[in-house]
Design a protein around this motif. Structure first.
Motif, short mmCIF file in Angstrom:
data_model
loop_
_atom_site.label_atom_id
_atom_site.label_comp_id
_atom_site.label_asym_id
_atom_site.label_seq_id
_atom_site.Cartn_x
_atom_site.Cartn_y
_atom_site.Cartn_z
N UNK A 75 0.83 -1.19 0.00
CA UNK A 75 0.00 0.00 0.00
C UNK A 75 0.87 1.24 0.00
N UNK A 76 0.56 2.16 -0.87
CA UNK A 76 1.28 3.43 -0.93
C UNK A 76 0.27 4.54 -0.73
N UNK A 77 0.53 5.39 0.24
CA UNK A 77 -0.38 6.51 0.47
C UNK A 77 0.31 7.79 -0.01
N UNK A 78 -0.31 8.42 -0.97
CA UNK A 78 0.25 9.65 -1.51
C UNK A 78 0.03 10.78 -0.50
N UNK A 79 0.88 11.81 -0.59
CA UNK A 79 0.77 12.92 0.36
C UNK A 79 -0.59 13.62 0.28
N UNK A 85 -3.25 12.12 0.14
CA UNK A 85 -4.21 11.29 0.87
C UNK A 85 -4.75 10.12 0.07
N UNK A 86 -4.42 10.06 -1.20
CA UNK A 86 -4.92 8.95 -2.01
C UNK A 86 -4.17 7.68 -1.66
N UNK A 87 -4.92 6.60 -1.66
CA UNK A 87 -4.32 5.31 -1.33
C UNK A 87 -4.16 4.49 -2.62
N UNK A 88 -2.96 4.07 -2.88
CA UNK A 88 -2.71 3.17 -4.01
C UNK A 88 -2.37 1.79 -3.43
N UNK A 89 -3.01 0.77 -3.94
CA UNK A 89 -2.70 -0.58 -3.51
C UNK A 89 -2.09 -1.33 -4.69
N UNK A 90 -0.92 -1.87 -4.45
CA UNK A 90 -0.23 -2.59 -5.53
C UNK A 90 -0.52 -4.08 -5.39
N UNK A 91 -0.99 -4.67 -6.46
CA UNK A 91 -1.31 -6.09 -6.44
C UNK A 91 -0.79 -6.73 -7.73
N UNK A 92 -0.66 -8.04 -7.74
CA UNK A 92 -0.17 -8.69 -8.96
C UNK A 92 -1.15 -8.51 -10.12
N UNK A 93 -0.63 -8.41 -11.32
CA UNK A 93 -1.47 -8.34 -12.50
C UNK A 93 -1.99 -9.74 -12.80
N UNK A 115 -0.45 12.31 -12.00
CA UNK A 115 0.65 13.04 -11.36
C UNK A 115 0.96 12.46 -9.97
N UNK A 116 -0.10 12.08 -9.25
CA UNK A 116 0.10 11.47 -7.92
C UNK A 116 0.82 10.13 -8.04
N UNK A 117 0.53 9.41 -9.12
CA UNK A 117 1.23 8.14 -9.34
C UNK A 117 2.71 8.38 -9.62
N UNK A 118 2.99 9.44 -10.35
CA UNK A 118 4.39 9.81 -10.62
C UNK A 118 5.07 10.16 -9.30
N UNK A 119 4.41 10.98 -8.50
CA UNK A 119 5.00 11.41 -7.23
C UNK A 119 5.16 10.25 -6.25
N UNK A 120 4.34 9.21 -6.42
CA UNK A 120 4.45 8.04 -5.56
C UNK A 120 5.49 7.05 -6.08
N UNK A 121 6.07 7.37 -7.25
CA UNK A 121 7.18 6.55 -7.75
C UNK A 121 6.79 5.42 -8.69
N UNK A 122 5.53 5.38 -9.12
CA UNK A 122 5.13 4.30 -10.03
C UNK A 122 5.58 4.56 -11.47
N UNK A 123 5.58 5.83 -11.85
CA UNK A 123 5.95 6.20 -13.22
C UNK A 123 6.89 7.39 -13.19
N UNK A 124 7.56 7.59 -14.32
CA UNK A 124 8.40 8.77 -14.44
C UNK A 124 7.57 9.93 -14.98
N UNK A 125 8.06 11.14 -14.73
CA UNK A 125 7.32 12.34 -15.10
C UNK A 125 7.02 12.40 -16.60
#
Lengths: 27, 98
Positions: free
Chosen positions: A5-9, A11-19, B59-69
């Motif tokens: 789980x990655x929480x962006x600053x 506040x959005x929550x990203x959950x990483x799971x296998x494809x 953009x949030x995905x980029x800032x979270x490190x999933x993708x490059x800018x």
């Protein structure tokens, strides 16, 4: 299961799971 | 929709009512990205169909490190295409012919 789980600053929550293999593009 | 190499799918059944919906995004074809892509898997997130902008989430995905800018546009477009399809389906369901 291998999830992370990655929480962006903002506040959005990203959950990483296998494809799911069945959903990968067939070549 | 255009094949961007980034796939976005619904991650729950759309009841046509909720404004916030679960989506799942993953890279099908890393060669279509400009930057080097780390194979992290699928990214699950919620998106507010009314109040949010796909490019901001990208953009949030980029800032979270999933993708490059350099790939923020392609990720944003992929989300935008899926969101447009969801909205189109909802409109069609909400206004039946007749």
């Amino acid at each position: 299961s291998p999830t992370a789980q990655v929480v962006h600053s903002a506040g959005r929550r990203f959950i990483v799971s296998p494809v799911p293999e069945a959903r990968l593009k067939e070549q | 929709a255009e094949d961007t190499g980034v796939r976005v799918e619904l991650n729950e059944e759309d009841d046509g009512k909720k404004t916030s919906i679960a989506l799942k995004l993953w890279v099908e074809d890393p060669k279509k990205l400009k930057g080097k892509y780390k194979d992290t898997g699928a990214i699950e997130f919620t998106f507010d169909l009314v109040h949010e902008v796909p490019e901001v989430v990208a953009q949030e995905m980029v800032e979270s490190g999933f993708f490059l800018d350099c790939d923020v546009k392609i990720v944003g477009k992929s989300i935008r295409d899926r969101v447009a399809l969801i909205k189109w389906r909802r409109e069609r369901t909400a206004s039946p012919n007749g």
